[in-house]
Design an enzyme around this catalytic site. Structure first.
Site, short mmCIF file in Angstrom:
data_model
loop_
_atom_site.label_atom_id
_atom_site.label_comp_id
_atom_site.label_asym_id
_atom_site.label_seq_id
_atom_site.Cartn_x
_atom_site.Cartn_y
_atom_site.Cartn_z
N LYS A 22 14.01 11.06 -5.12
CA LYS A 22 13.47 10.10 -5.93
C LYS A 22 12.11 10.77 -6.08
CE LYS A 22 11.40 6.42 -5.31
NZ LYS A 22 10.81 5.11 -4.27
N ASN A 23 11.47 10.63 -4.79
CA ASN A 23 9.75 11.24 -4.36
C ASN A 23 9.22 12.34 -4.19
OD1 ASN A 23 9.68 8.44 -3.44
ND2 ASN A 23 9.93 8.05 -1.44
N CYS A 117 1.36 -3.21 -2.11
CA CYS A 117 2.46 -3.90 -2.99
C CYS A 117 3.44 -4.14 -1.57
CB CYS A 117 2.85 -2.47 -3.10
SG CYS A 117 4.24 -1.00 -1.37
N ARG A 122 -1.96 -0.41 0.88
CA ARG A 122 -1.49 1.08 0.87
C ARG A 122 -2.44 2.19 -0.05
NH1 ARG A 122 4.37 1.67 -1.79
NH2 ARG A 122 4.54 3.87 -1.57
N ILE A 124 -5.61 5.02 -0.59
CA ILE A 124 -4.94 6.34 -1.22
C ILE A 124 -6.93 6.89 -0.29
CG2 ILE A 124 -3.41 5.91 -2.73
CD1 ILE A 124 -5.86 6.27 -4.69
N GLN A 126 -6.99 9.15 1.95
CA GLN A 126 -6.91 9.92 2.52
C GLN A 126 -7.08 11.31 1.13
OE1 GLN A 126 -6.72 11.46 5.50
NE2 GLN A 126 -7.65 9.25 5.87
N ASP A 305 12.61 4.39 4.38
CA ASP A 305 12.48 4.38 3.95
C ASP A 305 14.33 3.63 4.25
OD1 ASP A 305 10.16 3.91 2.39
OD2 ASP A 305 11.67 6.20 1.34
N ILE A 327 5.28 2.98 10.35
CA ILE A 327 4.91 3.69 9.30
C ILE A 327 4.00 2.43 8.40
CG2 ILE A 327 5.24 4.85 6.86
CD1 ILE A 327 4.99 5.94 9.45
N ARG A 397 14.64 1.03 -9.88
CA ARG A 397 13.43 2.16 -9.41
C ARG A 397 14.41 3.01 -8.88
NH1 ARG A 397 9.88 0.44 -6.02
NH2 ARG A 397 9.51 1.94 -5.97
C1 EPZ Z 1 6.10 7.80 0.33
O1 EPZ Z 1 4.95 6.54 0.18
C2 EPZ Z 1 7.19 7.05 0.19
N1 EPZ Z 1 7.33 6.83 -2.12
C3 EPZ Z 1 7.04 5.83 0.32
O2 EPZ Z 1 8.84 5.18 -0.10
C4 EPZ Z 1 7.58 6.23 1.86
O3 EPZ Z 1 7.52 4.95 2.13
C5 EPZ Z 1 6.49 6.52 2.32
O4 EPZ Z 1 6.41 8.22 1.95
C6 EPZ Z 1 5.93 7.02 4.01
O5 EPZ Z 1 7.37 7.80 4.05
C7 EPZ Z 1 6.96 8.70 -2.40
O6 EPZ Z 1 6.85 9.39 -1.95
C8 EPZ Z 1 6.84 7.70 -3.66
P1 EPZ Z 1 2.14 7.61 2.55
P2 EPZ Z 1 3.65 6.88 0.73
O7 EPZ Z 1 1.16 8.01 2.47
O8 EPZ Z 1 3.08 8.73 0.28
C9 EPZ Z 1 -1.50 5.15 5.17
C10 EPZ Z 1 10.52 4.39 -1.55
O9 EPZ Z 1 10.65 3.40 -1.02
N2 EPZ Z 1 -2.02 6.38 4.39
O10 EPZ Z 1 2.69 8.76 3.52
O11 EPZ Z 1 2.32 5.88 -0.57
C11 EPZ Z 1 -0.16 4.70 4.82
O12 EPZ Z 1 -0.54 3.24 5.00
C12 EPZ Z 1 9.16 4.77 -0.76
O13 EPZ Z 1 10.77 5.06 -1.67
C13 EPZ Z 1 -3.02 5.67 4.72
O14 EPZ Z 1 -3.62 4.97 5.56
O15 EPZ Z 1 3.37 6.80 1.78
C14 EPZ Z 1 1.06 4.25 5.91
O16 EPZ Z 1 1.12 3.46 6.89
C15 EPZ Z 1 8.22 3.00 -0.09
N3 EPZ Z 1 -4.20 6.24 3.68
C16 EPZ Z 1 0.90 5.75 6.25
O17 EPZ Z 1 0.02 6.58 6.11
C17 EPZ Z 1 -3.64 7.72 2.58
O18 EPZ Z 1 -4.68 7.92 1.57
C18 EPZ Z 1 2.20 7.19 5.22
O19 EPZ Z 1 1.90 6.52 4.13
C19 EPZ Z 1 -2.47 7.43 2.93
C20 EPZ Z 1 -1.76 6.42 3.54
#
Ligand code: EPZ
Length: 428
Positions: A22-23, A117, A122, A124, A126, A305, A327, A397
């Site tokens: 999925k991801n 969520c 969450r 963005i 970065q 996850d 995380i 989903r």
């Molecule tokens: C991806 O989310 C996955 N989703 C998530 O899977 C997964 O839990 C996550 O990576 C961690 O492995 C998709 O790929 C669609 P991150 P993502 O940016 O990319 C912080 C599932 O169940 N952060 O790696 O949104 C954030 O708050 C889903 O399939 C910032 O601070 O996760 C978190 O603590 C749920 N600033 C950490 O980094 C940013 O700009 C990791 O988030 C971005 C993230």
């Protein structure tokens, strides 16, 4: 409204085929925009997050042809829109990948600001840090985020936090930027490598994906290709846990065993026996479940996850387990549902202490999010008697044909229509 009704208490036995990741899929579909031509994407999981991504591409002018259940031809040559319709982009959080892809191809993009969520905030920041470093300006208006640049230029970006989404979005924006981009402190998940491989098949020059540093030399143009998505590591892990908790014996097919090592090593410590083959794994358990200490971390650490699924497994271990969520701020919301099944779990912030119990009792439950929902299904499979899991839209989903796959392993699970409540009936 539908729910799952599960008569648990039987070991899962048989074979299950894992779908595409999925991801990876939710990033690769927007990335087809960069081709400006035809891509054939194979091994797409048939799940609602993929349909939502395809709906966005179609609404923006891409021509999408269904080749079979798991293969689409997507022609993005005629896309001219740079704005994702609000109602579509809000259907899925990963619509933020349209920002990077549209910025990379057209120099501008507008997408609905992703909300928080069920897992906590969450941000963005970065993603935006990378876009700005490449020369884009960002702005937020009426809940929509816009990024724009006359010409993107390669730059060095050091991420403050390891982020899957920011790493992928930065790659999407940088592949056609002028000069070299160096991304440091990047995420290393298998789907990062998959997206990089896909970009390279479309003519990009991305090196180092899967390590801490990714180097990208901008190319002038990209083109279509045929690409097959990797198997879903978390779907595979979910069936591994289901086999282990029910004391079953399951051959899990279409996997890359290397991607599953963080999960395999913990499950073996918990008492599972796992035999590895080229593209499959056999998982079974004959002895007791042993307690574990787990902290979720970016890859190659233990994946967040899988955290709700491991919690369910450890509710039946002989002793005390500790799970620390490294995380997300708020990923233990499903624990109340497990408590109603007789589990003994204390949560303090990001730490859950699990005292193993003799058995889980059947109960009606509600899925709070995708992985929590899958975890409740697994808990229901382990409980003797009839449980129900509500709000299954979350589960669908990300898990293709979960009912059919579990039935193929001998589970007694069905998807039933929920009768409308009194007030809803009156309104009809
Ligand atoms: C991806 O989310 C996955 N989703 C998530 O899977 C997964 O839990 C996550 O990576 C961690 O492995 C998709 O790929 C669609 P991150 P993502 O940016 O990319 C912080 C599932 O169940 N952060 O790696 O949104 C954030 O708050 C889903 O399939 C910032 O601070 O996760 C978190 O603590 C749920 N600033 C950490 O980094 C940013 O700009 C990791 O988030 C971005 C993230």
């Amino acid at each position: 409204m539908e729910k799952f009704v599960i008569h648990g208490g039987k070991p899962l036995v048989g074979e299950v085929e894992i779908s595409g990741a999925k991801n990876a899929a939710v990033a690769i579909l927007p990335a087809t925009i960069l081709a400006g031509g035809k891509c054939v994407i194979e091994n797409l999981p048939n799940i609602s997050d993929v349909s939502a991504s395809v709906d966005i591409l179609s609404a923006m002018g891409a021509h999408v042809r269904v080749i079979n259940k798991h293969t689409l031809e997507i022609d993005t040559a005629h896309i001219t829109a740079t704005s994702v319709p609000n109602e579509l982009s809000r259907q899925m959080r990963a619509s933020y990948y349209f920002l990077g892809a549209l910025l990379g191809r057209f120099g501008k993009a507008t997408v609905a600001m992703p909300g928080g969520c069920n897992l906590g905030p969450r941000p963005i920041d970065q993603h935006l840090k990378a876009f700005v470093a490449l020369g884009a300006k960002d702005s937020v208006e009426y809940g929509m985020i816009s990024v724009e640049s006359d010409s993107l230029r390669g730059e060095d970006v050091f991420f403050d936090t390891v982020s899957v989404g920011a790493t992928i979005n930065a790659m999407l924006a940088a592949v056609m930027a002028e000069g070299q981009t160096v991304l440091e402190n990047v995420a290393k998940e298998p789907h990062i490598v998959d997206v990089a491989n896909f970009l390279n098949m479309m003519g990009a020059d991305v090196r180092g994906a899967g390590t801490d540093v990714i180097k990208i030399r901008g190319v002038k143009q990209m083109h279509g290709c045929t690409y097959s998505i990797i198997p879903d590591q978390i779907e595979a892990g979910s069936y591994m846990v289901a086999a282990t908790i029910t004391g079953g014996n399951v051959l899990i097919k279409n996997v890359i065993p290397k991607h599953l090592e963080p999960i395999t090593s913990k499950l073996e410590k918990a008492g599972a026996t796992i035999e590895e083959f080229d593209d499959s794994l056999r998982v079974y358990r004959t002895g007791d479940l042993e307690p574990l200490n787990i902290k979720t971390m970016p890859h190659p650490g233990f994946p967040t996850d899988m955290q709700p699924l491991m919690t369910v497994l450890l509710t039946l271990a002989k002793g005390t387990s500790i799970i620390t969520e490294g995380i997300w701020e708020n990923r233990f919301r499903y624990v109340d549902e497990l408590t109603r099944m007789g589990a003994n779990i204390q949560v303090d912030g990001r730490v859950a202490v699990i005292e193993g119990v003799q058995e889980l009792l059947p109960a009606p439950m509600r899925a709070a999010d995708l992985r929590a929902g899958a975890a409740l299904v697994v808990a229901a499979l382990a409980a003797n008697g009839v449980s129900e899991v509500d709000e299954i839209c979350h589960i669908e989903r990300g898990y293709e044909d979960i009912v059919e796959k579990l039935r193929g392993l001998g589970a007694d699970i069905k998807r039933v229509e929920k009768p409308a409540g009194v007030l809803r009936q009156a309104a009809l």
